[in-house]
Design a protein around this motif. Sequence first.
Motif, PDB file in Angstrom:
ATOM      1  N   THR A  94       0.674  -1.195   0.020  1.00 18.22           N
ATOM      2  CA  THR A  94       0.075   0.138  -0.020  1.00 18.22           C
ATOM      3  C   THR A  94       0.834   1.225   0.116  1.00 18.22           C
ATOM      4  OG1 THR A  94      -1.645  -1.099   1.280  1.00 18.22           O
ATOM      5  CG2 THR A  94      -1.882   1.140   1.167  1.00 18.22           C
ATOM      6  N   VAL A  95       0.579   2.097  -0.959  1.00 19.45           N
ATOM      7  CA  VAL A  95       1.272   3.524  -0.892  1.00 19.45           C
ATOM      8  C   VAL A  95       0.164   4.584  -0.868  1.00 19.45           C
ATOM      9  CG1 VAL A  95       2.841   4.948  -2.458  1.00 19.45           C
ATOM     10  CG2 VAL A  95       3.110   2.419  -2.437  1.00 19.45           C
ATOM     11  N   GLU A  96       0.366   5.246   0.184  1.00 19.92           N
ATOM     12  CA  GLU A  96      -0.556   6.940   0.120  1.00 19.92           C
ATOM     13  C   GLU A  96       0.384   7.820  -0.047  1.00 19.92           C
ATOM     14  OE1 GLU A  96      -2.348   6.663   4.010  1.00 19.92           O
ATOM     15  OE2 GLU A  96      -3.351   4.633   3.705  1.00 19.92           O
ATOM     16  N   GLY A  97       0.457   8.079  -1.098  1.00 20.13           N
ATOM     17  CA  GLY A  97       1.207   9.089  -1.953  1.00 20.13           C
ATOM     18  C   GLY A  97       1.597   9.016  -3.507  1.00 20.13           C
ATOM     19  N   ASP A  98       2.292   9.825  -4.033  1.00 23.97           N
ATOM     20  CA  ASP A  98       2.502   9.894  -5.305  1.00 23.97           C
ATOM     21  C   ASP A  98       3.585   8.945  -5.599  1.00 23.97           C
ATOM     22  OD1 ASP A  98       0.828  11.978  -5.722  1.00 23.97           O
ATOM     23  OD2 ASP A  98       2.381  13.555  -5.615  1.00 23.97           O
ATOM     24  N   VAL A  99       3.444   8.074  -6.808  1.00 27.38           N
ATOM     25  CA  VAL A  99       4.310   7.233  -7.297  1.00 27.38           C
ATOM     26  C   VAL A  99       5.237   7.763  -8.719  1.00 27.38           C
ATOM     27  CG1 VAL A  99       4.871   4.834  -8.095  1.00 27.38           C
ATOM     28  CG2 VAL A  99       3.115   5.235  -6.371  1.00 27.38           C
ATOM     29  N   LYS A 100       6.488   7.671  -8.500  1.00 32.63           N
ATOM     30  CA  LYS A 100       7.011   7.941  -9.823  1.00 32.63           C
ATOM     31  C   LYS A 100       7.847   7.126 -10.216  1.00 32.63           C
ATOM     32  CE  LYS A 100       6.882  13.078  -8.522  1.00 32.63           C
ATOM     33  NZ  LYS A 100       7.592  14.168  -8.104  1.00 32.63           N
TER      34      LYS A 100
END
Lengths: 139, 210
Positions: free
Chosen positions: A67-73
């Motif tokens: 789980t990622v709560e933020g922007d993915v680059k």
Amino acid sequence: MTMPSTPTFSVLRAGMSIHGDLVSEDGFTCLALVTGNVRASHGLLHIGRGGVVHGDVEGEHIIIDGTVEGDVKSRVSLKINGRVIGRIFYAGTIRLGENVTLEGSSITRVPAVGYVPSPQKEDAPAIHIDDAQVPGTAA
Amino acid sequence: MDMREIEQLHAQYAQPTLTIDVSPSPARSSTPPLWLGNENSGGFGKEASAPAGGNLSVPPRALWVAVFVVGAAAMFLIGSSMGKRDARTHSSDGPAAAVSASEAGPSAASQAEPEPHSHEWPVRGDANNVTSPASGAAPLAAAADTQRITLPSQEPVKSTAPAPKPAPAPAAPAAAASAPAKAAAPVAPAQIARPVASPQAAPNREIKLF
């Protein structure tokens, strides 16, 4: 003991919790809880199953099974088979797995690494997937 | 997911990536591309098209210079030909104009009029002279050419032919008068032979000889 054939990588095992930003020269696997931004300059940045990141994730190759709560680059390749709450920017290829969950996310392809699109361009060509599970892959 | 799988995963992504820079290099950006395809082509396309662009960067200047030289040469040739043409027209019209300008009198102008008709043959002045019956002897060239010219030459012959005719009329008394003279005077054999060749026959013989 280092083996020349094996790649250099780090592992944040489950049960760990880190508050702050993580910067790695090589790849690493995160099975822990990280509250902060995570960045890997080379190699694979792997958010494993059970891993949670409250912040932005940036790397050359990114695989998100947690789980990622933020922007993915992502600079080269991005594979999402977990849950992402935030914007997604990729410069190479993107693959969405069977268990992907994108909440309020916008997927934007950027032409180069470190490219920061303007807000107008960011909204126009973006693919909005709200509260939908998209099985399969896309490139 | 155990450590072995994680290790294999990282090994898969540890290989260095092949990066193709699509941004134009500053060395090649100095020479602007001549076609639009060069901008959109990738790195390999740019490598392939770079030598052609480098070769084509110089020719346009030489091409422009060549075009300028050719244009200048063409303009010079055109100007020279026009100048020659003007010179010819001035040279042909110049003497006549100079004569008419120098000779202000009307007689000189009347003499200068036949000049434009000089290309006609026979010249009008000569033709008038030939056709006039007053002149008995026609020019040789005019007599050989046209019937108008030969006609007056025949008239004197006819006119000369009847001229001796009135002579016989008075010849009768003359013959009568000469008969006693002939009878009186002894006739020499040489004189007898001479009348055989009459004065009219002699010119005929001469014509036959011709």
